[in-house]
Design a protein around this motif. Sequence first.
Motif, PDB file in Angstrom:
ATOM      1  N   GLU B  31       0.834  -1.191   0.000  1.00 26.53           N
ATOM      2  CA  GLU B  31       0.000   0.000   0.000  1.00 26.53           C
ATOM      3  C   GLU B  31       0.875   1.249   0.000  1.00 26.53           C
ATOM      4  OE1 GLU B  31      -3.474  -0.534   2.419  1.00 26.53           O
ATOM      5  OE2 GLU B  31      -3.397   1.582   2.981  1.00 26.53           O
ATOM      6  N   LEU B  32       0.599   2.121  -0.939  1.00 24.42           N
ATOM      7  CA  LEU B  32       1.367   3.362  -1.023  1.00 24.42           C
ATOM      8  C   LEU B  32       0.837   4.387  -0.031  1.00 24.42           C
ATOM      9  CD1 LEU B  32       2.627   2.208  -3.565  1.00 24.42           C
ATOM     10  CD2 LEU B  32       2.006   4.290  -4.757  1.00 24.42           C
ATOM     11  N   GLN B  33       1.708   5.250   0.455  1.00 28.28           N
ATOM     12  CA  GLN B  33       1.238   6.373   1.271  1.00 28.28           C
ATOM     13  C   GLN B  33       0.415   7.294   0.379  1.00 28.28           C
ATOM     14  OE1 GLN B  33       5.337   8.853   0.684  1.00 28.28           O
ATOM     15  NE2 GLN B  33       3.867   9.711   2.088  1.00 28.28           N
ATOM     16  N   ALA B  35      -0.089  10.487  -1.082  1.00 32.45           N
ATOM     17  CA  ALA B  35       0.739  11.673  -1.262  1.00 32.45           C
ATOM     18  C   ALA B  35      -0.076  12.962  -1.105  1.00 32.45           C
ATOM     19  CB  ALA B  35       1.417  11.643  -2.625  1.00 32.45           C
TER      20      ALA B  35
END
Lengths: 179, 178
Positions: B31-33, B35
Motif C-alpha cells: 500500500e502506497l502512502q 501523497a
Amino acid sequence: MRPEFVISRIGRRALIAVALLFSVLCTVVSANADVYDFSSEELRSRFETLTFELRCPKCQNQNIADSNSVIASDLRDEVQRLLEDGYSDEGIFNYMTDRYGEFVLYEPAVNERTAVLWFGPLAAALGGLLGLYFWLRSRSASPVERDGTAKGTLSDESRASRLARLKAEADSLEVTRDR
Amino acid sequence: MTRRLLLFIPLLAFGLLFYLFDAELDTNPGELQMAREGQPIPDFKLESLTREGVLLTNADLPKPPYLLNVWATWCPACVQEHPFLVQLSEQGVPIVGLNYRDERPKALDWLARLNNPYVEILYDSKGKLGLDLGVYGAPETYLIDANGVLVYRHVGAVNADVWENSLKPKLVATGWKP
C-alpha cells in the motif's frame, strides 16, 4: 567469469544461445519508447531513462517501462506529455512524487531519513572488514606456537632438538596408521 | 574483557533488526502512502456520468464531508463492495463516485443492475483526475473532511469491517452525524 571457464562448463552453443536470448530481451525493453512520437531524439532518450527510474505503483517490482498494467501505461503517457511540455527530469520526478509519494522513485532521495538505507550496508561491510582485520592481527600476534614453545625464543641448538622431537612424534603417528 | 563485550555486537544488531522487522509485520507493504493527504481534491473538469454533456468542476461537488469512491466495471472487487455501498447510502452516508477508466454505456448498465449509491458520479474515462489523486487501482475510497481536504484513503473493497473500524470513526471525527 572468464568465457573459457563458462564454455567448458555449459558448452559453446549454450553460451551463444544465452547471449542471443539476452540481447533479444534487451530489445523488448526499449520497444515502449518506439510506440510514442517524440519531437526530438533527446526527448525519446530522456523518456527511456525516466521510465526506467519510475516505479509502477501497482506492480511494484517493475518500473513503468516494463510493467503492462493500466497505471504504468497511463504514467508513460504522462511522462511523454510532460517531456513535450518542457518539464525537466526533476520536474517530472516531483510531479510523480506529488501524486504517488517517494516510493514511486526507484532510487530513493538521499536525505536524513534514507541515510540508513543508502549508507547502512556499506557501513556494516566496513565494520565487518575492520573486525576481521583486528581479529587476524590478534591471532598472528599470539606469543606461542602450537606445541607451547614461545615464538622466536629458540636458539639454533634447541631448534634442532625440537625438530628431532617433532619428527619422532610424526613417525610414531605413521606407525600407528600402518596398523 | 572488552574483547568479550565486542562479541555481543552481532547479537545486538540482530535484536535491532528483529525489532525493526517486527514493526513492519502489521503494515501492508503493497500500500502506497497517500501523497495528497492534507490537500484538497485536485482541480478537475469532467463530465457527469449520468448527465451526459454536463461538465462538473470542484465547485459542483457536494458539501463536505463525504466519501469519494473510485470504481469501474472492469474491477471485480468493485462488484463485491457495491452492495455494501448501497447499504451505506441508504443510511445517509454521502458518497461521490469516480468512474475510473471506464466506458459510459457499460457503467450506466452496471449501475442499473446493481443500483446507484452515489450523490454524483464523475466520468473520468482517461483517468486524469485519478492520476492527480494518486489512484493506482480500483476500488479505492477517499475521505474528504468538512474543509474539503483529503484526509484518508482506503485501498481495496469497503466492507462492514473497514467501515466500522476505519471509515466511520474518521467520518464521524470530521463532524458527520450518522
